[in-house]
Scaffold this motif. Structure first.
Motif, mmCIF file in Angstrom:
data_model
loop_
_atom_site.group_PDB
_atom_site.id
_atom_site.type_symbol
_atom_site.label_atom_id
_atom_site.label_comp_id
_atom_site.label_asym_id
_atom_site.label_seq_id
_atom_site.Cartn_x
_atom_site.Cartn_y
_atom_site.Cartn_z
ATOM 1 N N SER A 233 0.686 -1.252 -0.020
ATOM 2 C CA SER A 233 -0.066 -0.055 0.018
ATOM 3 C C SER A 233 0.778 1.342 -0.123
ATOM 4 O O SER A 233 0.507 2.248 -0.691
ATOM 5 N N LYS A 237 1.093 3.745 -3.229
ATOM 6 C CA LYS A 237 0.426 5.081 -3.169
ATOM 7 C C LYS A 237 1.622 6.056 -3.260
ATOM 8 O O LYS A 237 1.067 7.623 -3.388
ATOM 9 N N SER A 241 -1.175 9.156 -5.015
ATOM 10 C CA SER A 241 -1.559 9.254 -3.762
ATOM 11 C C SER A 241 -2.894 8.943 -3.505
ATOM 12 O O SER A 241 -3.368 8.210 -2.385
ATOM 13 N N ASP A 242 -3.589 9.331 -4.578
ATOM 14 C CA ASP A 242 -5.147 8.803 -4.473
ATOM 15 C C ASP A 242 -5.458 7.404 -5.117
ATOM 16 O O ASP A 242 -6.536 7.053 -5.269
ATOM 17 N N ASP A 266 -7.997 0.359 1.340
ATOM 18 C CA ASP A 266 -8.714 1.157 1.246
ATOM 19 C C ASP A 266 -10.221 0.730 1.610
ATOM 20 O O ASP A 266 -11.060 1.315 2.017
#
Length: 511
Positions: A233, A237, A241-242, A266
């Motif tokens: 993760s 990211k 970043s999103d 997420d």
């Protein structure tokens, strides 16, 4: 003269009666879109649409376990079809180069190449660009747990430590066996090995950099240690970043499933929701209130329950249509009920290709039939309407949920967000039902306008009465009570009076 007189009466009538009521959604401001605002269309690449017959190298449509010809260009060609149904994102099964027979994408041979039966890397880049032009996100399936059966690494002495010892999973309650065993005999990658881990993370970052995808649906998450997902993760990211990570944790225990969102993911595809929703809506009589309790549970278990992936169909289970048929139900009616709830409840709706035409199918591979674009479009229109409604009302995507009525298959709940309230009524029974909700539990002095069937109710005697036909559901917008239209009523009264006066005056002139 008489014509001029009539025109003088008629024009005001149309002017006074012709102003439409301002729709509650008309003045909504644009918001920053997040993943909880998405509605996702899930596609098995090989079984959707054949856009380029020149890459049908292994295609045999008569063999349910062979490639059927669907490809990346075919999906690109159908993006408008998908968007017209209101979907804002797509999720694709793996596009990586697979060994022979790997039409589904999960028997990977090369982690950095596109399967030739699907097209080329440029075809995939084109698909992503075209989706982004339409403001649609693209999520790709990514596999780190295993390779294909015949992967070159399996017999490479230098890669011996890249795999766990060959051993089937005997005890599915033993986490060590679940993580180290060979799932269905597929070579199980040793993600604890620094070299293996580095390769897989590098491949994941490469696809993001190279193609600008927006997220991964991570396959077989529970078969890989949580420590790997935490590092995975952070690394992906760092590239974007999103970037969104949604895991597949195939288990009925909601607490077990939720544990993986604490390891860097997420979201997850909500298998506990799937299990309950399938039971409730594939037959009549079940209560949607039971599913509302699922959300209450999710609020406790998850940091952000609004981004969980809700679904009633996928590529690993028999189709919802088959479940309805086994229960001797009309699958179109049952799908309408299930999707209405899924679109109106908290969570991100995911619709598996073919659900919009009530595609039938048993267990794998029967649940992966080729898409039929010539099917009856009744259900497609309904899905499109649901998509439009959900996209228009933020309360259906972001709002809190409260059950107002739940008795014997009739359920009413409301969603509220920043002053907006929508109301959802579900009659999952075989007879017409009536429900009464106190005004102070909903909203005082309001009108509720149905967005699916056109039903309408308003406060009377400090309560709202809902009357639904059998096996129907409705989503209501809440608007200010308009009351009597005084100008219009005045016209109706004035017209005959003035007309009588005109006749009387005209008669006197003649005498």
């Amino acid at each position: 003269m008489f014509k001029r007189f009539i025109k003088g009466l008629v024009i005001p009538f149309f002017l006074l009666s012709g102003f439409p009521a301002v729709h509650a959604g008309a003045e909504k401001k644009e918001e920053n879109r997040s993943w909880q605002d998405e509605s996702m269309y899930f596609i098995m690449v090989d079984r959707f649409h054949n856009g380029d017959s020149s890459n049908d190298f292994e295609a045999d449509p008569k063999n349910p376990k062979a490639y059927h010809g669907g490809d990346l260009k075919g999906i690109t060609d159908k993006l408008d079809y998908i968007q017209d149904m209101g979907f804002t994102s797509i999720w694709l099964t793996p596009v990586f180069d697979n060994e022979e027979g790997g039409y589904h994408g999960y028997w990977i041979r090369d982690f950095k190449n596109v399967d030739e039966n699907f097209g080329t890397l440029e075809d995939f880049k084109t698909l992503v660009k075209e989706a982004h032009k339409r403001d649609m996100k693209v999520m790709l399936d990514f596999v780190v747990n295993h390779t294909g059966y015949k992967h070159p690494w399996v017999n490479d002495p230098d890669k011996k430590d890249w795999f766990h010892e060959k051993k089937d999973i005997a005890n599915w309650q033993n986490q060590e066996e679940v993580e180290n065993g060979w799932l269905f005999g597929l070579p199980d990658l040793n993600t604890e090995n620094p070299e293996t881990k580095a390769f897989l993370i590098d491949a994941a970052k490469w696809w993001i950099t190279e193609t600008d995808i927006d997220g991964y649906r991570l396959d077989t998450v529970r078969h890989v240690p949580k420590a790997f997902w935490e590092e995975f993760s952070k690394e992906v990211k760092s590239v974007k970043s999103d970037f969104f990570l949604m895991g597949e944790v195939w288990d009925k225990d909601p607490q077990y499933v939720a544990g993986y969102t604490e390891a860097g993911l997420d979201s997850v595809v909500d298998y506990p929701f799937f299990e309950d929703a399938s039971k409730v809506f594939s037959n009549t009589g079940g209560t949607a209130g039971m599913l509302a309790n699922v959300f209450k549970r999710n609020q406790i278990l998850y940091k952000d329950p609004f981004v969980l992936g809700n679904f009633i169909d996928n590529h690993d289970n028999e189709r919802f249509t088959r479940k309805a048929l086994v229960n001797k139900q009309n699958p179109v009616t049952r799908i309408k009920m299930a999707l209405t709830y899924m679109y109106a409840a908290p969570g991100m709706p995911i619709v598996y290709y073919g659900t919009e035409i009530a595609m039938d199918g048993g267990n794998d591979p029967d649940n992966r039939r080729m898409m039929n674009f010539r099917a009856n479009d009744e259900l497609i229109k309904y899905v499109s309407k649901l998509g439009k409604i959900r996209n228009e009302f933020p309360s259906l995507r972001r709002g809190e949920m409260e059950v107002l009525f739940d008795e014997k298959g009739m359920t009413i709940f409301k969603r509220t967000y920043e002053g907006e309230t929508t109301v959802v009524a579900v009659n999952n029974t075989e007879e017409s039902r009536t429900a009464v909700v106190p005004a102070d539990a909903l909203a005082e002095n309001k009108e509720l306008n149905g967005l699916l069937t056109g039903d309408r109710t308003e406060e009377k005697n400090e309560e709202y009465e809902f009357i639904l036909d059998r096996e129907t559901a409705e989503i209501y917008e809440t608007v200010e009570k308009t009351g009597p239209n005084i100008p219009l009523i005045s016209v109706f009264i004035a017209v005959p009076v003035l007309f009588a006066g005109f006749l009387y005056r005209n008669r006197r002139k003649r005498t």
